[in-house]
Design a protein around this motif. Structure first.
Motif, PDB file in Angstrom:
ATOM      1  N   PRO A 301       0.800  -1.222   0.000  1.00 46.26           N
ATOM      2  CA  PRO A 301       0.000   0.000   0.000  1.00 46.26           C
ATOM      3  C   PRO A 301       0.834   1.275   0.000  1.00 46.26           C
ATOM      4  CG  PRO A 301      -0.917  -1.578   1.547  1.00 46.26           C
ATOM      5  CD  PRO A 301       0.394  -2.141   1.091  1.00 46.26           C
ATOM      6  N   THR A 302       2.002   1.256   0.629  1.00 45.32           N
ATOM      7  CA  THR A 302       2.825   2.460   0.699  1.00 45.32           C
ATOM      8  C   THR A 302       3.637   2.694  -0.565  1.00 45.32           C
ATOM      9  OG1 THR A 302       4.532   1.147   1.817  1.00 45.32           O
ATOM     10  CG2 THR A 302       3.018   2.401   3.211  1.00 45.32           C
ATOM     11  N   GLU A 303       3.576   1.756  -1.510  1.00 44.84           N
ATOM     12  CA  GLU A 303       4.331   1.926  -2.758  1.00 44.84           C
ATOM     13  C   GLU A 303       3.350   2.213  -3.904  1.00 44.84           C
ATOM     14  OE1 GLU A 303       6.645  -1.640  -2.921  1.00 44.84           O
ATOM     15  OE2 GLU A 303       7.944  -1.040  -1.261  1.00 44.84           O
ATOM     16  N   SER A 503       0.935  -2.887   6.412  1.00 41.63           N
ATOM     17  CA  SER A 503       0.637  -1.805   5.474  1.00 41.63           C
ATOM     18  C   SER A 503       1.844  -1.420   4.642  1.00 41.63           C
ATOM     19  CB  SER A 503       0.130  -0.572   6.239  1.00 41.63           C
ATOM     20  OG  SER A 503      -0.091   0.513   5.370  1.00 41.63           O
ATOM     21  N   SER A 504       3.016  -1.411   5.237  1.00 42.73           N
ATOM     22  CA  SER A 504       4.205  -0.923   4.534  1.00 42.73           C
ATOM     23  C   SER A 504       4.961  -2.016   3.791  1.00 42.73           C
ATOM     24  CB  SER A 504       5.160  -0.258   5.537  1.00 42.73           C
ATOM     25  OG  SER A 504       5.569  -1.189   6.531  1.00 42.73           O
ATOM     26  N   ARG A 505       4.707  -3.305   4.103  1.00 42.48           N
ATOM     27  CA  ARG A 505       5.479  -4.386   3.497  1.00 42.48           C
ATOM     28  C   ARG A 505       4.605  -5.422   2.786  1.00 42.48           C
ATOM     29  NH1 ARG A 505       8.485  -0.995   4.389  1.00 42.48           N
ATOM     30  NH2 ARG A 505      10.440  -1.000   5.567  1.00 42.48           N
ATOM     31  N   HIS A 506       3.435  -5.711   3.308  1.00 46.45           N
ATOM     32  CA  HIS A 506       2.593  -6.738   2.713  1.00 46.45           C
ATOM     33  C   HIS A 506       1.903  -6.221   1.457  1.00 46.45           C
ATOM     34  CE1 HIS A 506       2.104  -9.141   6.727  1.00 46.45           C
ATOM     35  NE2 HIS A 506       3.349  -8.863   6.448  1.00 46.45           N
ATOM     36  N   GLY A 507       1.471  -7.140   0.603  1.00 48.86           N
ATOM     37  CA  GLY A 507       0.710  -6.749  -0.574  1.00 48.86           C
ATOM     38  C   GLY A 507      -0.621  -6.122  -0.192  1.00 48.86           C
ATOM     39  N   SER A 508      -1.068  -5.153  -0.973  1.00 47.63           N
ATOM     40  CA  SER A 508      -2.315  -4.464  -0.661  1.00 47.63           C
ATOM     41  C   SER A 508      -3.513  -5.362  -0.940  1.00 47.63           C
ATOM     42  CB  SER A 508      -2.425  -3.179  -1.480  1.00 47.63           C
ATOM     43  OG  SER A 508      -2.495  -3.474  -2.863  1.00 47.63           O
ATOM     44  N   MET A 509      -4.627  -5.006  -0.373  1.00 44.92           N
ATOM     45  CA  MET A 509      -5.855  -5.767  -0.560  1.00 44.92           C
ATOM     46  C   MET A 509      -6.272  -5.749  -2.027  1.00 44.92           C
ATOM     47  SD  MET A 509      -9.574  -5.121   1.228  1.00 44.92           S
ATOM     48  CE  MET A 509      -8.982  -5.529   2.874  1.00 44.92           C
TER      49      MET A 509
END
Length: 643
Positions: A301-303, A503-509
């Motif tokens: 999400p942060t990217e 939020s900063s490392r996992h894949g977004s929903m």
């Protein structure tokens, strides 16, 4: 507005409302004198004395409560006289269905409402006594110990002859690793897996071949090595008479064809029934998003993983639960596991309910914070721990060297997933406010299922969402989706977006999942222009309360509160876990059974989950079958000590 909320709070609790303070606000330092209570309390009184107050849940001395009362600003259950608030505006403006169905529970409506109203009133009154659940009988405890003794003794004997002496053809000799390699499981883990779990392996991890609706297709399995491994049956039935079975069915085609058993589903998290009506309620809106979005953005999400759809979902969630902002994550378990380490760390204190979910336990351990547990739903015990923590600080009570905790978080759940019990929020919130502790509320099972408009534990208990610092929930139970969210003040959510690994490392929903949750939320809030969501919430309450009432009438030990869709039936004896599961499966009922170590040794149970899509005739059939199984397995502990 904030001014209106503060004015109501001042009238309700008698002093200025708690401001929206900075996230890293320290707890009151009783050692230095800037506390909310008498700093000269004798240290010995911390563990031995508790002042009479409403949160102690006794009917006497309620007028002498030392903690502030909790204002009721949210919408209440259907039979409450609480004034309407803004959170109900969307539900009151929906267009009713042209043909409202007749009440399926008209013949038992008065009794259902009386039973549910008693629990609702208790949830809103910090002085009301908590529901007392039945305890295990002495006979059940004795036979449970004896069952474990026989099971462990027989397992060790088999290990001695099969693995040590290598006599016979033990099914575990074939999987021993080559020389020089270690076992994947060793010691007690290996013994428990091979000699306890594998004996009842067929009762768990049953694969399905349909949507998890009211009726579910479960793949039939068989084992050729004593339940160590399971093989799907098909496409040819094991015997000709198998096809004539009551619940015989098939799934898939060609080489992948398999035999299934069509069961009434009492185990899935399908609280509002979206799995049954997906094509008519959510399908068109969700599938239309595929024209504009891919299935996945393959980024954090942060990217590059946040879209306008994600932002819309976060705004809608925040508005629904009554918080300033929210962040959504792609995994429910991972929400607690990755958010807690971003909120607390070394120098902080976590006070966790003893029966909190394992995701909370894992996240708390990963945070590095000090962890202490309080008795389940016990506000009086929580206050004793808070008072001791604030007095003693981080250095164990040495007033010359004492350093206050940086932050104290109290972690609770809206509905406890293995007990079906609703959090005693009305009693816990004043205690936390009194000692300046933050509240982290996990609403995985309560959001979308509890309260008049589905807004969860705060609405049900009459607690202002502003009194809860961090509200967490998942989309897997009521919304027919996956993932989770955290709602809080804007600066807290901003901090979590940057620091929480989810939020900063996992894949977004997935955008498709976002669309499903958005559509479900619109239905629940009545923003689709119908009263479908409101009727779903009412049906879930009625189904849950009716089923709980009838199970209790059978003489079973049933845990939990009315209005909770989670209904545990206590089995106690571990040998009854596979017996209950197999007998129900044989009768076309899909149930979930739970044993040690997920619950205590004496806590073996069957956990049933109800849905708004269940019809009364479905539940009546299930009750007939369960009553037959209960008589067969001697589970009527409320009528006889022998069951």
């Amino acid at each position: 507005s904030k001014k209106t909320v503060k004015r109501i709070l001042r009238q309700a609790v008698g002093y200025p409302a708690r401001p929206f303070v900075a996230f890293l606000r320290p707890v009151p330092n009783l050692i230095n004198g800037d506390c909310l209570m008498d700093a000269h309390v004798d240290a010995e009184m911390v563990d031995t004395t508790t002042s009479p107050s409403c949160h102690s849940r006794t009917t006497s001395d309620c007028s002498s409560s030392s903690g502030p009362s909790v204002p009721s600003l949210g919408g209440g259950p259907p039979d409450d006289d609480a004034s309407a608030s803004s959170v109900l505006s969307s539900a009151s403006s929906v267009r009713p269905s042209p043909s409202a169905p007749a009440d399926p529970y008209a013949d038992v409506r008065a009794r259902l409402d009386a039973l549910a109203s008693a629990d609702r009133r208790a949830a809103r009154d910090p002085c009301a006594p908590l529901r007392v659940h039945p305890d295990i009988t002495q006979f059940a405890a004795l036979t449970t110990y004896f069952g474990y003794f026989v099971l462990l003794l027989y397992g060790h004997v088999r290990d001695f002859f099969g693995l040590t002496l290598r006599v016979g053809t033990s099914r575990y000799l074939r999987v021993l690793p080559p020389r020089g390699y270690g076992l994947l499981l060793a010691g007690n883990e290996y013994f428990y897996t091979s000699r306890v779990y594998h004996r009842i392996h067929d009762c768990f991890n049953r694969p399905i071949a349909s949507a998890p609706g009211v009726h579910i297709e479960i793949l039939e399995r068989m084992s050729h090595d004593g339940n160590k491994t399971m093989t799907v049956v098909g496409p040819t039935p094991p015997c000709p008479s198998y096809v004539a079975g009551r619940f015989y069915s098939t799934a898939l085609d060609g080489a992948a064809a398999a035999i299934t058993r069509r069961c009434l589903n009492l185990g899935s998290y399908n609280y509002l029934g979206f799995a049954d009506e997906w094509s008519t309620t959510c399908g068109a809106q969700v599938l239309s998003r595929l024209r504009d979005h891919p299935v996945s953005y393959s980024s954090a999400p942060t990217e590059a993983g946040t879209t306008a759809l994600h932002a819309q979902l976060e705004r809608t969630v925040a508005r629904f639960v009554g918080k300033e902002d929210a962040v959504v994550l792609s995994m429910g378990f991972g929400t607690n596991f990755t958010v807690l380490p971003a909120l607390v760390g070394p120098g902080d204190l976590l006070l966790s309910d003893r029966l909190n979910h394992t995701s909370i336990v894992a996240g708390a351990r990963a945070s590095g914070a000090t962890i202490r547990t309080f008795r389940h739903n016990d506000a009086a015990h929580l206050e004793r721990l808070l008072r001791a923590a604030v007095l003693a600080g981080r250095d164990g009570g040495d007033k010359k060297k004492a350093v206050p905790w940086r932050k104290i978080f109290v972690i609770i759940e809206g509905i406890y997933s293995m007990e079906g019990e609703i959090c005693d929020l009305a009693a816990i919130v004043p205690v936390c406010q009194k000692y300046g502790a933050y509240i982290y509320l996990d609403e995985a099972h309560s959001i979308g299922a509890l309260g008049r408009t589905g807004r969860g534990c705060c609405e049900y208990c009459g607690v202002d969402p502003g009194a809860i610092d961090v509200m967490m929930g998942t989309f897997t139970k009521s919304y027919g989706a996956m993932g989770g969210y955290v709602a809080a003040d804007k600066h807290v959510v901003r901090h979590l977006r940057e620091q929480a690994a989810g939020s900063s490392r996992h894949g977004s929903m997935s955008p498709i999942v976002c669309a499903q949750v958005l559509t479900a939320l619109q239905i629940i809030m009545g923003e689709d222009g119908t009263d479908v969501g409101y009727r779903k919430l009412g049906a879930l309450r009625d189904n849950s309360n009716y089923f709980r009432m009838r199970l209790t009438d059978m003489g079973l030990h049933v845990l939990g509160n009315y209005d909770s869709p989670v209904i545990p039936i206590m089995l106690y004896n571990t040998t009854k876990i596979p017996a209950f599961s197999r007998e129900c499966f044989k009768r076309g009922l899909a149930v979930v059974v739970v044993g040690f170590p997920a619950v205590p040794v004496f806590g073996s149970r069957a956990r049933l989950c109800l849905s708004a899509a269940h019809r009364r005739e479905d539940l009546d059939r299930a009750l007939v079958e369960i009553e037959e199984v209960a008589e067969l397995l001697k589970l009527r502990y409320d009528r006889s000590t022998y069951g």
